[in-house]
Each structure stands twice: as structure tokens, then as C-alpha cells.
Design a protein around this motif. Sequence first.
Motif, short mmCIF file in Angstrom:
data_model
loop_
_atom_site.label_atom_id
_atom_site.label_comp_id
_atom_site.label_asym_id
_atom_site.label_seq_id
_atom_site.Cartn_x
_atom_site.Cartn_y
_atom_site.Cartn_z
N TRP A 1 0.99 11.56 -4.65
CA TRP A 1 1.28 10.39 -3.79
C TRP A 1 1.47 10.52 -2.03
O TRP A 1 0.74 9.88 -1.50
CB TRP A 1 2.66 9.68 -4.04
CG TRP A 1 3.05 8.67 -3.14
CD1 TRP A 1 2.62 7.37 -3.24
CD2 TRP A 1 3.97 8.68 -2.15
NE1 TRP A 1 3.08 6.58 -2.42
CE2 TRP A 1 3.77 7.21 -1.55
CE3 TRP A 1 4.66 9.55 -1.46
CZ2 TRP A 1 4.62 7.20 -0.41
CZ3 TRP A 1 5.40 9.50 -0.49
CH2 TRP A 1 5.35 8.04 0.26
N ILE B 1 0.78 -1.26 0.23
CA ILE B 1 -0.10 -0.06 0.07
C ILE B 1 0.96 1.22 -0.02
O ILE B 1 0.25 2.34 -0.35
CB ILE B 1 -0.96 0.15 1.17
CG1 ILE B 1 -0.25 -0.12 2.67
CG2 ILE B 1 -2.16 -0.87 1.00
CD1 ILE B 1 -1.11 0.18 3.87
N VAL B 2 2.17 1.05 0.31
CA VAL B 2 2.90 2.56 0.33
C VAL B 2 3.58 2.41 -1.08
O VAL B 2 3.77 3.46 -1.93
CB VAL B 2 4.06 2.28 1.51
CG1 VAL B 2 4.99 3.45 1.33
CG2 VAL B 2 3.01 2.64 2.70
N ASP C 1 -6.34 3.72 1.25
CA ASP C 1 -7.24 3.21 2.35
C ASP C 1 -7.99 2.31 2.11
O ASP C 1 -8.28 1.55 2.87
CB ASP C 1 -7.87 4.56 3.10
CG ASP C 1 -7.03 5.62 3.81
OD1 ASP C 1 -5.95 5.17 4.21
OD2 ASP C 1 -7.31 6.63 4.33
N ASP D 1 -4.76 10.83 5.31
CA ASP D 1 -4.86 10.03 6.61
C ASP D 1 -4.88 10.84 7.97
O ASP D 1 -5.37 10.80 8.78
CB ASP D 1 -4.00 8.87 7.00
CG ASP D 1 -4.21 7.69 5.86
OD1 ASP D 1 -5.44 7.66 5.29
OD2 ASP D 1 -3.62 6.85 5.97
N ALA E 1 -1.08 8.96 0.30
CA ALA E 1 -0.41 8.11 1.14
C ALA E 1 -0.61 8.44 2.58
O ALA E 1 -0.65 7.72 3.40
CB ALA E 1 0.73 7.36 0.52
N VAL E 2 -0.38 9.91 2.94
CA VAL E 2 0.01 10.23 4.13
C VAL E 2 -0.92 11.21 4.57
O VAL E 2 -1.80 11.27 5.56
CB VAL E 2 1.38 10.69 4.43
CG1 VAL E 2 1.95 11.12 5.88
CG2 VAL E 2 2.52 9.73 3.98
#
Lengths: 412, 271
Positions: free
Chosen positions: B174, B62-63, B211, B182, B178-179
Motif C-alpha cells: 500500500w 484514493i488514500v 494514480d 509517486d 500510495a506514496v
Amino acid sequence: MKIVFCFLLGLLCYAGQAQHTKVIEVCPTCPVSTIKEGIAMAATNDTLRIKKGTYLEYNIVIDKPLTLLGEDYPIIDGEDKGEIIRIVSDSVTIDGLFIKNVGTSYTTDWAAIRVVKSENYLIQNVVLEKLFFGIYLERSNNGRVYNNKIKGDAVDEYNSGNGIQLWYSKNVVVDRNSVQGVRDGIYLEFSDYITIKNNVSTKNLRYGLHFMFSNDDIYTNNTFDNNGAGVAVMFSKRIKMLNNTFRKNWGTAAFGMLLKEINDAEISGNTFEENTIGINIEGSNRIEYHNNNFIRNGWAVKVMGACYANTFKNNNFLYNSFDISYNSKMNDNVFDQNYWSEYTGYDLDKDGVGDIPYRPVKLFSYIVNRTPETIILLRSLFMDIIDFSEKVSPVFTPDNLLDANPLMKRQK
Amino acid sequence: MPLRLLHPHLYMLKILKYSFYDLIRSRWSYVYFMFYLLLGFVLLFLNNDVSKAVITLMNVIIVLVPLIGTIFGIMYYYNSKEFTELLLAQPIPRSSIFLGQYLGVAGSLTLSLVLGLGIPFMLYGLFKSDAIFDFSLLLVTGAFLTAIFTALAFNIAISNENKIKGFGYAVLLWLFLAVIYDGLFLMSLIIFEEYPLDKFSLAATMLNPIDLSRTLILLKLDISALLGYTGAVFKQFFGTDTGLLVSMLMLLTWTVLPIWRIVYKAKRKDF
């Protein structure tokens, strides 16, 4: 001379005793064909030798000191009509019976074997199947429950009973029993000075072992595996829990062990493996945790609050999703010399103790305690990043919550 | 080979084939493939348990998959720009050129991922293990993430002539999904903690492909028991066939929309 006299006197007494006791044989084709008849015929201290066969009996009352000895596991079938054996006399021994089909009632707790206000009893090598309650000790002290096998088929909590239940009973030893498929494997209420050892309690609907208001008890070398919620120890003082194994209590509301209002206990040498929560602690003070293994649990230790002066020493915390979880900023518990598999520090002076302290509470576990919905961010990159930054400089988690001497090698 | 007048789809296939083989021949595809191959072998060598390895792999996928998809996509677009311009001079539909290139990149990346992870797992007895469904889900979401992020990268590249700018936006995208996403998600959960948040968190999860993939995989694994009440709500939704269908549709939407925009932009762009 005096010694010889004493010896002779003893022999005489023994012989006299032996003359009085007799053995009554019970078998389906014998003159005495039912256990009830046998008990009616027997005198104090007699032995009923029950031969192989099926006995359709229930409400058997043992009202004098007797030994019921089964040969090749005779079957007592209660046909779901009610309680099977009720002991109301001291010094009764029950050995080697196979009891099944205890009736289910919503008003009385029918048991396969119930001991009422009696002492010095021994229940051993008994096999129980299709039961409601198994062995029920009621206001009965100084007994022993040894090597019994209880196998229930409970489906719902509301119409199932407990495997071995102690109620207001003191000084009882529960040893080498195996209990499975009932509501609570072993249940204690108001029972002090009990020893529970070498038992295996698995696949029970609710708890493997359940303590309520029972003090000064000790349980050692038991295995609690795959129970609905694990083991619950509540409202009790001075309990010793040593060398037990708590495994695979896995589910959204499951835990290895729940401690609620437990004071001055000792928990050591236990293994908590693959539980959703290893130990869930609430309102428990002055407990010593040492030499325990916490392996691959969701939460190894979840501290819910009002827990003071507990000590965690020489434990192994291996590969848990969360090692310790706290819901407050205050900490009065001590963590010292534990091994943490997530510890990333170094040991320059090679004394086996890490040079920088380990902080076992992750910021994420703190956030989850505050807002449970956030657990949905489990294993996201963002959480790893803020956990890392919190580890470097703690802001939210308790300042003094750290293991100043984390071990570099796993404790044996 | 001189380009003859063909049916538009055949042009696309030709370009796809060209891009695909171009990438397959390139060093980076092999590096990417070898990385997954090595990762798979090391993971399985270390704990020999297929289902445990799936959890660790999820963290990586997922990363890393979105990151590689983004960077590969944007690099490929800028690098093959001269060739693209050459193709544009030919009587070929524009959509065929860009779609062909896109599918070539996404296809070769997906192939690296699927083969790189599939081979070690197969050798370690995946087919005899119960984890096969979890593993396939992992690969499917991995493939989707590759397709989505490559498409997003192409979008950024097509809209930005400046390479540095385009690259920056791509990395930012990205980083956001990705960060930062969240982080915002977490903040809103904490700020509105007094309100019922089940529906909100479901929606917020659905809207971010990373997610969504993470949740889909997590709920299939044992670890979902940790999620407690929230997990139960999620399981009720994602655990059903409808839930799985809806999330797959969501991932599909995430793939189709950027691709549609590539075509749309490509048709109107002035080269």
C-alpha cells in the motif's frame, strides 16, 4: 451694485446664448428624416432630437459642437457597411441612441462611435449591439463615457474589436458602462490620467480590461467576470486598482489579473474569486497589495520573477490551492499581517496574531514551477507529505519568505 | 448444512454468501460503513455543495480505500484460515473456496463504501445536481480500488504463511503504490525534465491504480484547469471515450490479474 451688474450681465449672456441654439427634430416622417441632414442643417451648439425609429445610416460625421439626443432609443442601423458616427469636433454630446450593425473590416477599425482629436465630449446612455469596435477614443482628451451598454457577439479574436478603446487620450472618465461579448472589454493604450469606475465587463473573448503603456490611471469598483483571460495590466506606472472584483476567469491560460512591468501601483480592496490564477506578477516592483481577498483560486498569487519591493499586507487568502507561488529562491517582497486559511499555528497570548510564522509557498508549487509536468501529482498523498515536511523545516523554498505575523481571524 | 456435491460455481456462491454474511454481521463492516456515512454527512453539512464535496471525498477515497482493502483482505484471510482448511478437506474445488472468500470480502467492503457515501449524497439531492456523473465515477473507482487491493492482499497472504511477514508486505505494498511510487515518479520527472515527458507521465499514471483513479477524477472536475499544458495532454487522452475505456480496462486488468493469481496459487499450494 457691482454684484447686481455682474448678475445682469450673466443673465444677458445666457439669454443671448439661448436665442442662438435651437432644437432640430429628426424622425423618419419629419421634414428632416435623416441624422446626416439634421447635422448639415444644425448650427453650433444646436440639439438634434432624434425620435424613435430606424435610421439606416453610416459614416455620420459630426464636425461641430452638437448634442444628439435620442428619444426612446432610436435605432441607427449601419447595415454592416462601415463606421457609424465619427466625432471630429469639440463639445459633442451623444445621448440615448441604439446603434447596431457596425461593419467588420480587416484593414480599418470601424467603430460605432469614434471620437477623433476632440475634447469635452460626453457619450452616455448609448446601447451598442452587433459591433466591431464600440466606442473608440482617438487622441481625444477630457471626455466622459457614461452608462453605456455594449453587447457584442464576438466569436474569434482576429475579427472582433474592443468595447471601449482609448488611444492617446487623457483625462477621460469611463463610468457605469457594461461591456460584454467583445474582444477586450475596455482597452487603453498610451492613455494617462484615466478614471475607470463602476463598470461591468463580462464574457469577453480576451480581457475584461487591458492596459498598455498608460500611466497614472485609477480604476475602482469595477467587476470583471468570466472573461477569456481576465484583466491584463502591462507596461504602466502609478496605477491605482481599488475595490474591483475579478471572478471566474477559469481556464488553462486564464488569470484574474496579469501584471507585467508595472511599477509603483496600489492594489487594494479587490476580490479575486475562483480564478485559475488570482494575480500573475511579472517584472513588477514597489506595488502595495493590501486588504484584498483571494478566495478559492488555483494560485492566489503567482510570482514569475523580477519582482522586487512589493508589500502584501492585511490580505485574506482563503481556500486557494496554492497561496503563493515562486520560481526562484530569492525573495525581496514582504508578507505581513495577512490572514491565511491554511495557517495551522496557535496564538497563546491572544493578541490576534499567530505565534509562529506562516510559510505561504508550498514545496509542490516550487517543484511545479521547475518542472510543469509534475502538476499531475496534484492532490496525491506523496505531495501532501513532502509539503508537510517542507513546512516543518524549509529546505527548498526561500528562507525569508514568510509571514511573521499571520492573523488568526479573517480581515473584514 | 452438509455439503453435497454441487456444480463448482454453486460452491463458490455458497462460500461467497457465507463470507459476505460473516463480514456483514461483523462489527468492522459496520464501523467502515458508519465512517463513510458520517464522512458524507459531515462534508455535505459543512459546505452543502455536492460538487465541492466530491473533491474532498476524492482525497479520502484514493488514500483510505486501498488501505482498508489491503488490511481487511489480509486480516480476513489469516483469520479464516482454519475454516479454509476445513473446507479444503471437503470435495470442493480450491478456486471456489478462495474466490468465494475474496468476493465476499471485496463485495462487503464495496457495499459499505457505496451505501455509506451514497445515502448522504442522495439525501442532499445528488440526483438534481450535475455532480452525479463525477460522483458515480468516484464510486466506480472506489469499487475498483477495493477489488484491486483486496485481491493484492489475498495474493500476499496466500504466498506468506507467516502472518507478521504477510501483514508487513501488505502494508508495504500500500505504501509503495500510495506514496513511494509517486515519489519515484516525481524524481524521474525532475531528472528527465529536459525530455518530452507527456507519454511517460501518461504511462506512469496508467500503471498505478491509485494514480489512475486520482487522475480520472481530477480531470472530470473543475480543478483540471490548474493542470495547464500537462493537463491538456491528459485531458486529450482521458477526456475522450477511448481514454475512459482504456483506463477502465486498465483498472479491470489490475483487478483480474491478481484474482487470476489467487486461483493459480491456490491450486498449487500445499496446505
